[in-house]
Design a protein around this motif. Structure first.
Motif, PDB file in Angstrom:
ATOM      1  N   LYS A 139       0.849  -1.199   0.000  1.00  0.00           N
ATOM      2  CA  LYS A 139       0.000   0.000   0.000  1.00  0.00           C
ATOM      3  C   LYS A 139       0.882   1.246   0.000  1.00  0.00           C
ATOM      4  O   LYS A 139       1.976   1.238   0.571  1.00  0.00           O
ATOM      5  CB  LYS A 139      -0.895   0.008   1.236  1.00  0.00           C
ATOM      6  N   ILE A 140       0.380   2.295  -0.653  1.00  0.00           N
ATOM      7  CA  ILE A 140       1.132   3.547  -0.674  1.00  0.00           C
ATOM      8  C   ILE A 140       0.958   4.232   0.687  1.00  0.00           C
ATOM      9  O   ILE A 140      -0.157   4.600   1.072  1.00  0.00           O
ATOM     10  CB  ILE A 140       0.636   4.452  -1.819  1.00  0.00           C
ATOM     11  N   LEU A 141       2.062   4.402   1.396  1.00  0.00           N
ATOM     12  CA  LEU A 141       2.011   4.973   2.740  1.00  0.00           C
ATOM     13  C   LEU A 141       2.163   6.493   2.724  1.00  0.00           C
ATOM     14  O   LEU A 141       1.792   7.158   3.681  1.00  0.00           O
ATOM     15  CB  LEU A 141       3.121   4.373   3.609  1.00  0.00           C
ATOM     16  N   GLY A 142       2.722   6.995   1.666  1.00  0.00           N
ATOM     17  CA  GLY A 142       2.907   8.437   1.581  1.00  0.00           C
ATOM     18  C   GLY A 142       3.406   8.824   0.207  1.00  0.00           C
ATOM     19  O   GLY A 142       4.029   8.006  -0.484  1.00  0.00           O
ATOM     20  N   SER A 143       3.092  10.055  -0.186  1.00  0.00           N
ATOM     21  CA  SER A 143       3.591  10.534  -1.485  1.00  0.00           C
ATOM     22  C   SER A 143       3.777  12.044  -1.423  1.00  0.00           C
ATOM     23  O   SER A 143       3.209  12.700  -0.546  1.00  0.00           O
ATOM     24  CB  SER A 143       2.616  10.166  -2.605  1.00  0.00           C
ATOM     25  N   ALA A 144       4.553  12.550  -2.344  1.00  0.00           N
ATOM     26  CA  ALA A 144       4.775  14.000  -2.384  1.00  0.00           C
ATOM     27  C   ALA A 144       5.155  14.418  -3.794  1.00  0.00           C
ATOM     28  O   ALA A 144       5.743  13.634  -4.554  1.00  0.00           O
ATOM     29  CB  ALA A 144       5.885  14.383  -1.404  1.00  0.00           C
ATOM     30  N   ILE A 145       4.791  15.646  -4.110  1.00  0.00           N
ATOM     31  CA  ILE A 145       5.165  16.239  -5.407  1.00  0.00           C
ATOM     32  C   ILE A 145       5.643  17.656  -5.141  1.00  0.00           C
ATOM     33  O   ILE A 145       4.998  18.397  -4.407  1.00  0.00           O
ATOM     34  CB  ILE A 145       3.959  16.288  -6.378  1.00  0.00           C
ATOM     35  N   ASP A 146       6.761  18.000  -5.712  1.00  0.00           N
ATOM     36  CA  ASP A 146       7.294  19.351  -5.520  1.00  0.00           C
ATOM     37  C   ASP A 146       7.964  19.789  -6.824  1.00  0.00           C
ATOM     38  O   ASP A 146       8.392  18.946  -7.613  1.00  0.00           O
ATOM     39  CB  ASP A 146       8.329  19.339  -4.385  1.00  0.00           C
ATOM     40  N   LEU A 147       8.067  21.076  -7.021  1.00  0.00           N
ATOM     41  CA  LEU A 147       8.750  21.555  -8.226  1.00  0.00           C
ATOM     42  C   LEU A 147      10.245  21.224  -8.146  1.00  0.00           C
ATOM     43  O   LEU A 147      10.849  21.347  -7.079  1.00  0.00           O
ATOM     44  CB  LEU A 147       8.561  23.063  -8.382  1.00  0.00           C
ATOM     45  N   THR A 148      10.808  20.814  -9.267  1.00  0.00           N
ATOM     46  CA  THR A 148      12.235  20.460  -9.274  1.00  0.00           C
ATOM     47  C   THR A 148      13.116  21.705  -9.187  1.00  0.00           C
ATOM     48  O   THR A 148      14.102  21.724  -8.455  1.00  0.00           O
ATOM     49  CB  THR A 148      12.585  19.665 -10.555  1.00  0.00           C
ATOM     50  N   GLY A 149      12.723  22.730  -9.922  1.00  0.00           N
ATOM     51  CA  GLY A 149      13.535  23.955  -9.915  1.00  0.00           C
ATOM     52  C   GLY A 149      14.897  23.711 -10.545  1.00  0.00           C
ATOM     53  O   GLY A 149      15.091  22.762 -11.313  1.00  0.00           O
ATOM     54  N   GLY A 150      15.843  24.554 -10.181  1.00  0.00           N
ATOM     55  CA  GLY A 150      17.159  24.479 -10.819  1.00  0.00           C
ATOM     56  C   GLY A 150      18.084  23.454 -10.187  1.00  0.00           C
ATOM     57  O   GLY A 150      19.125  23.131 -10.748  1.00  0.00           O
ATOM     58  N   ARG A 151      17.748  22.954  -9.000  1.00  0.00           N
ATOM     59  CA  ARG A 151      18.646  22.028  -8.306  1.00  0.00           C
ATOM     60  C   ARG A 151      17.924  20.717  -8.009  1.00  0.00           C
ATOM     61  O   ARG A 151      17.209  20.599  -7.003  1.00  0.00           O
ATOM     62  CB  ARG A 151      19.153  22.662  -7.013  1.00  0.00           C
ATOM     63  N   SER A 152      18.137  19.753  -8.864  1.00  0.00           N
ATOM     64  CA  SER A 152      17.396  18.495  -8.728  1.00  0.00           C
ATOM     65  C   SER A 152      17.801  17.741  -7.463  1.00  0.00           C
ATOM     66  O   SER A 152      17.000  17.039  -6.855  1.00  0.00           O
ATOM     67  CB  SER A 152      17.613  17.623  -9.961  1.00  0.00           C
ATOM     68  N   ARG A 153      19.046  17.902  -7.047  1.00  0.00           N
ATOM     69  CA  ARG A 153      19.503  17.184  -5.848  1.00  0.00           C
ATOM     70  C   ARG A 153      18.756  17.691  -4.607  1.00  0.00           C
ATOM     71  O   ARG A 153      18.277  16.910  -3.796  1.00  0.00           O
ATOM     72  CB  ARG A 153      21.009  17.383  -5.689  1.00  0.00           C
ATOM     73  N   LYS A 154      18.633  19.014  -4.517  1.00  0.00           N
ATOM     74  CA  LYS A 154      17.942  19.599  -3.355  1.00  0.00           C
ATOM     75  C   LYS A 154      16.471  19.204  -3.332  1.00  0.00           C
ATOM     76  O   LYS A 154      15.914  18.842  -2.290  1.00  0.00           O
ATOM     77  CB  LYS A 154      18.068  21.126  -3.396  1.00  0.00           C
ATOM     78  N   SER A 155      15.823  19.318  -4.509  1.00  0.00           N
ATOM     79  CA  SER A 155      14.389  18.979  -4.535  1.00  0.00           C
ATOM     80  C   SER A 155      14.198  17.487  -4.274  1.00  0.00           C
ATOM     81  O   SER A 155      13.214  17.085  -3.641  1.00  0.00           O
ATOM     82  CB  SER A 155      13.747  19.405  -5.853  1.00  0.00           C
ATOM     83  N   GLY A 211       5.695   7.123 -12.149  1.00  0.00           N
ATOM     84  CA  GLY A 211       7.127   6.790 -12.246  1.00  0.00           C
ATOM     85  C   GLY A 211       7.728   6.511 -10.877  1.00  0.00           C
ATOM     86  O   GLY A 211       8.477   5.536 -10.693  1.00  0.00           O
ATOM     87  N   ALA A 212       7.389   7.354  -9.911  1.00  0.00           N
ATOM     88  CA  ALA A 212       7.914   7.172  -8.540  1.00  0.00           C
ATOM     89  C   ALA A 212       7.370   5.878  -7.942  1.00  0.00           C
ATOM     90  O   ALA A 212       8.104   5.131  -7.272  1.00  0.00           O
ATOM     91  CB  ALA A 212       7.541   8.366  -7.679  1.00  0.00           C
ATOM     92  N   LEU A 213       6.108   5.613  -8.216  1.00  0.00           N
ATOM     93  CA  LEU A 213       5.509   4.365  -7.724  1.00  0.00           C
ATOM     94  C   LEU A 213       6.247   3.165  -8.331  1.00  0.00           C
ATOM     95  O   LEU A 213       6.584   2.205  -7.615  1.00  0.00           O
ATOM     96  CB  LEU A 213       4.017   4.318  -8.093  1.00  0.00           C
ATOM     97  N   GLY A 214       6.490   3.245  -9.631  1.00  0.00           N
ATOM     98  CA  GLY A 214       7.211   2.154 -10.294  1.00  0.00           C
ATOM     99  C   GLY A 214       8.590   1.956  -9.692  1.00  0.00           C
ATOM    100  O   GLY A 214       9.054   0.825  -9.508  1.00  0.00           O
ATOM    101  N   ALA A 215       9.240   3.063  -9.353  1.00  0.00           N
ATOM    102  CA  ALA A 215      10.572   2.978  -8.736  1.00  0.00           C
ATOM    103  C   ALA A 215      10.477   2.263  -7.390  1.00  0.00           C
ATOM    104  O   ALA A 215      11.325   1.412  -7.060  1.00  0.00           O
ATOM    105  CB  ALA A 215      11.154   4.376  -8.570  1.00  0.00           C
ATOM    106  N   ALA A 216       9.436   2.578  -6.615  1.00  0.00           N
ATOM    107  CA  ALA A 216       9.247   1.921  -5.311  1.00  0.00           C
ATOM    108  C   ALA A 216       8.945   0.426  -5.504  1.00  0.00           C
ATOM    109  O   ALA A 216       9.415  -0.419  -4.728  1.00  0.00           O
ATOM    110  CB  ALA A 216       8.118   2.602  -4.551  1.00  0.00           C
ATOM    111  N   VAL A 217       8.191   0.106  -6.552  1.00  0.00           N
ATOM    112  CA  VAL A 217       7.865  -1.302  -6.849  1.00  0.00           C
ATOM    113  C   VAL A 217       9.147  -2.059  -7.227  1.00  0.00           C
ATOM    114  O   VAL A 217       9.388  -3.186  -6.761  1.00  0.00           O
ATOM    115  CB  VAL A 217       6.821  -1.399  -7.989  1.00  0.00           C
TER     116      VAL A 217
END
Lengths: 440, 260
Positions: free
Chosen positions: B23-39, B245-251
């Motif tokens: 089951k999906i326990l949590g999810s989040a979406i945020d803007l990537t912006g200029g620094r993908s590592r930080k986001s 995509g994120a869900l697939g990565a978790a799978v």
């Protein structure tokens, strides 16, 4: 009084399809030594020009030096050389028999790109109204012509194969240099009828050269050139047998540059020497490995040319993604060499040898099984209609046989038309897919 | 076993936590912006917070998307093509084809057994037909990106946008606005450009039903309806298609741990 450069520029720009309407200047006559100086000045400004034929470049492999020599570019700048501008379809045995130095602008542009020097000529072309969506080979060669960096040709031979933009370039050059020319009409398919047709065109070409330059094609010289060409093909045959038997392929980058260079020198000892060295290098690697290798990684055909200015993509595919990559020119060479060598009639031999590359888009299908190919990567020259028009046909045909294809858009001469980050995601996904398919 | 998937996309970074019972326990979406590592790090901690977990609870993390190589907590990075296939297969096991339209590219993926990628194709070097295209047009029309879908439903008419290029299409849209063309008609015309692109891409791989749509553009009801009408089928769309995509990565992270 117009300078040589101004005359050339005016004539080139006057050619329809390549620039602005211009005047009717007289043909340029220039010492080739001056043209070589011009060439070295433009290339030298890039600071990265490498002349592999010089002894101080011992770091370059024997094959690389041989390719440079086989290209014969420096010979073309000698004032007493008889120079023929040729395309990749050149009927090079006739060129050799008639004692011409072939000057292949397409191969020259590969070398310039590899030396980081193509940009100088591309910039010149662009400043002279040749837009970026024109084939980079055309831009590179015409850029060099505008700067009066090409050796004045004595004759020009070209074909509409592989594309008509190349032919248009040669028409422009023929006008600019006021040089006699011959359009070799090459069929796009193989077969006896096509070979007979092409053989007839080749005889017409010889007559045209004899007539235009007042020279004679001695049958013995043609026979000797054909024999030299057969010798080169024998080494290709050995190379392919070795490659198939041991399931190994020459480096894609080297083999592609190498083969395209040698094909415009077929009939000359330089081509034989180059292919022999290519065979010997592969033989060395096989002997070092000691045994026939089992296929350990997904194997793909690199289909099309490649970015000549760096080997980043193929290296990444091999080292970063664990793929084995082979050149599409190898399958093209596998076409019934034995039958070709048995051909007695010199013109029929030359025609059939040339037709090896007709229908090159089909040849890849013949080696999918013998080489255990898992997929094809097609590198499309950005905006090239010839490349793009057959993409879906190849994809559909591969899909029918359960095979997959990745197409990458880029530029093999102009580094501004290429971005590794854009290509990487596609290659990563393709490699993942191939590995996952092979696990099941 | 808790696994996490982080999709560091060109426009947005997404994260999903997958729990023991899948089951999906949590999810989040945020803007990537200029620094993908930080986001990426921000979203990683957001999903942990939302799931009420700490880093120690996580068995494995798979990262995907354009910034996937650059995330320090990544156990393995996998391309978004493989991840979208895994995510869609997790949600809709019978789906055979995916049309994914993301921020800067669009792709069609053919799925085989177990969510395995059988074949795929991506758009060429052009932003037309992607999320970025809609973003540019929304800006030119001075409307919110997320409102485009609803706006397009206010009319049955549409104008034809002839330009294939995002920049030229923007100019065309500005001209249409200047001519007082109703905004809903312009938006429908823009959606049609995306639909045409998607249809061509589907045709290259061959459309096999059922078809799912993923990526941020699947949130646009106007594009979805126009696509369904054009293709004559009903698209399977996840509740939040941006997370596929994120869900697939978790799978995939979960599958990797199960194999160990």
């Amino acid at each position: 009084m117009l300078s040589d450069k101004e005359k050339l520029l005016k004539k080139l720009m006057a050619k329809k399809g390549f620039g602005l309407p211009g005047g009717t200047a007289q043909p340029a006559k220039s010492k080739r030594s001056v043209q070589l100086e011009n060439f070295m000045r433009v290339v030298g400004n890039t600071g990265r020009a490498v002349d592999f034929s010089l002894p101080e470049h011992s770091a370059a492999s024997t094959v690389e030096r041989t390719i440079a020599n086989a290209g014969g570019f420096q010979d073309a700048y000698l004032d007493d050389s008889r120079v023929m501008f040729v395309g990749n379809v050149a009927c090079s045995e006739i060129v050799a028999a008639l004692d011409f130095v072939p000057f292949n602008g397409q191969v020259l542009s590969y070398f310039l790109a590899a030396a980081g020097a193509a940009g100088a000529f591309l910039d010149i072309a662009e400043k002279n109204h040749l837009s970026r969506d024109i084939c980079p080979v055309v831009r590179c060669v015409l850029g060099a012509a505008v700067e009066n960096c090409l050796p004045t040709p004595d004759f020009i031979t070209f074909a509409y194969f592989p594309c008509d933009s190349g032919a248009r370039m040669f028409y422009a050059l023929a006008d600019a240099y006021d040089c006699p020319w011959f359009l070799l009409d090459m069929p796009e398919r193989r077969g006896n009828a096509a070979a007979q047709y092409l053989a007839q065109r080749m005889k017409e070409m010889v007559a045209r050269v004899e007539n235009a330059l007042g020279i004679e094609a001695v049958p013995d010289r043609i026979a000797a050139a054909v024999e030299a060409s057969k010798e080169t093909m024998r080494y290709y045959e050995k190379l392919i047998s070795l490659s198939l038997a041991h399931q190994v392929c020459p480096s894609v980058h080297k083999f592609t540059t190498d083969t395209t260079t040698h094909l415009s020198r077929m009939g000359s000892p330089g081509a034989t020497q180059g292919v022999r060295l290519c065979y010997e290098e592969l033989l060395d690697s096989v002997e070092t490995a000691g045994q026939i290798r089992a296929k350990e990684r997904p194997r793909v055909i690199w289909d099309g040319l490649m970015p000549f200015y760096n080997n980043e993509i193929i290296r990444y595919m091999e080292e970063g993604c664990g793929l084995e990559v082979m050149s599409n020119l190898l399958p093209a060479m596998t076409q019934n060499i034995g039958g070709l060598l048995a051909e007695k009639d010199p013109y029929m031999y030359m025609a059939r040898r040339q037709l090896h590359f007709a229908g090159i888009d089909d040849t890849k299908f013949d080696v999918l099984e013998p080489y255990g190919i898992d997929g094809i990567i097609r590198f499309n020259q950005w905006g090239c209609r010839r490349h793009l028009s057959v993409n879906q046909i190849i994809r559909d045909r591969l899909t029918q046989s359960g095979m997959v294809m990745l197409d990458i858009d880029g530029d093999f001469i102009d580094s501004r038309g290429y971005s590794f980050s854009q290509v990487k995601i596609r290659i990563d996904a393709f490699a993942e897919m191939l590995k996952n398919r092979s696990e099941v | 076993m808790i696994t996490i998937g982080i999709d560091s996309g060109s426009l947005a970074t997404k994260g999903v936590v997958l729990g023991d019972d899948k089951k999906i326990l949590g999810s989040a979406i945020d803007l990537t912006g200029g620094r993908s590592r930080k986001s990426g790090e921000r979203v990683y901690h957001q999903v942990l917070d939302r799931a009420g977990l700490s880093e120690q609870d996580v068995a494995f993390v798979v990262t995907t998307g354009y910034g996937r190589d650059n995330l320090p907590f990544s156990g393995k990075n996998v391309t978004e093509i493989t991840c979208h296939a895994a995510g869609v297969h997790f949600l809709f096991p019978d789906v055979a084809t995916i049309l994914d339209i993301g921020g800067q590219d669009s792709k069609v993926i053919r799925i085989g057994n177990g969510g395995r990628v059988e074949n795929f194709i991506m758009n060429d070097k052009c932003a037309a037909g992607t999320g970025r295209f809609l973003e540019v047009i929304a800006k030119a029309l001075e409307v919110r990106l997320e409102d485009l879908g609803a706006i397009s439903q206010q009319t049955d008419k549409n104008v034809e946008i002839s330009s294939m290029c995002t920049v030229f299409a923007e100019t065309e849209v500005v001209s249409l606005v200047a001519e007082d063309t109703p905004v809903p008609e312009i938006v429908r015309g823009v959606h049609n450009v995306i639909v045409e692109r998607g249809e061509i891409l589907l045709g290259k791989i061959g459309l096999v039903e059922p078809v799912a749509m993923s990526g941020g553009v699947a949130l646009n009801i106007g594009v979805v309806k126009a696509l369904e009408k054009r293709l004559g089928l009903e698209l399977r769309i996840a509740e939040n298609p941006q997370l596929t995509g994120a869900l697939g990565a978790a799978v995939i992270a979960r599958n990797l741990m199960e194999k160990r």
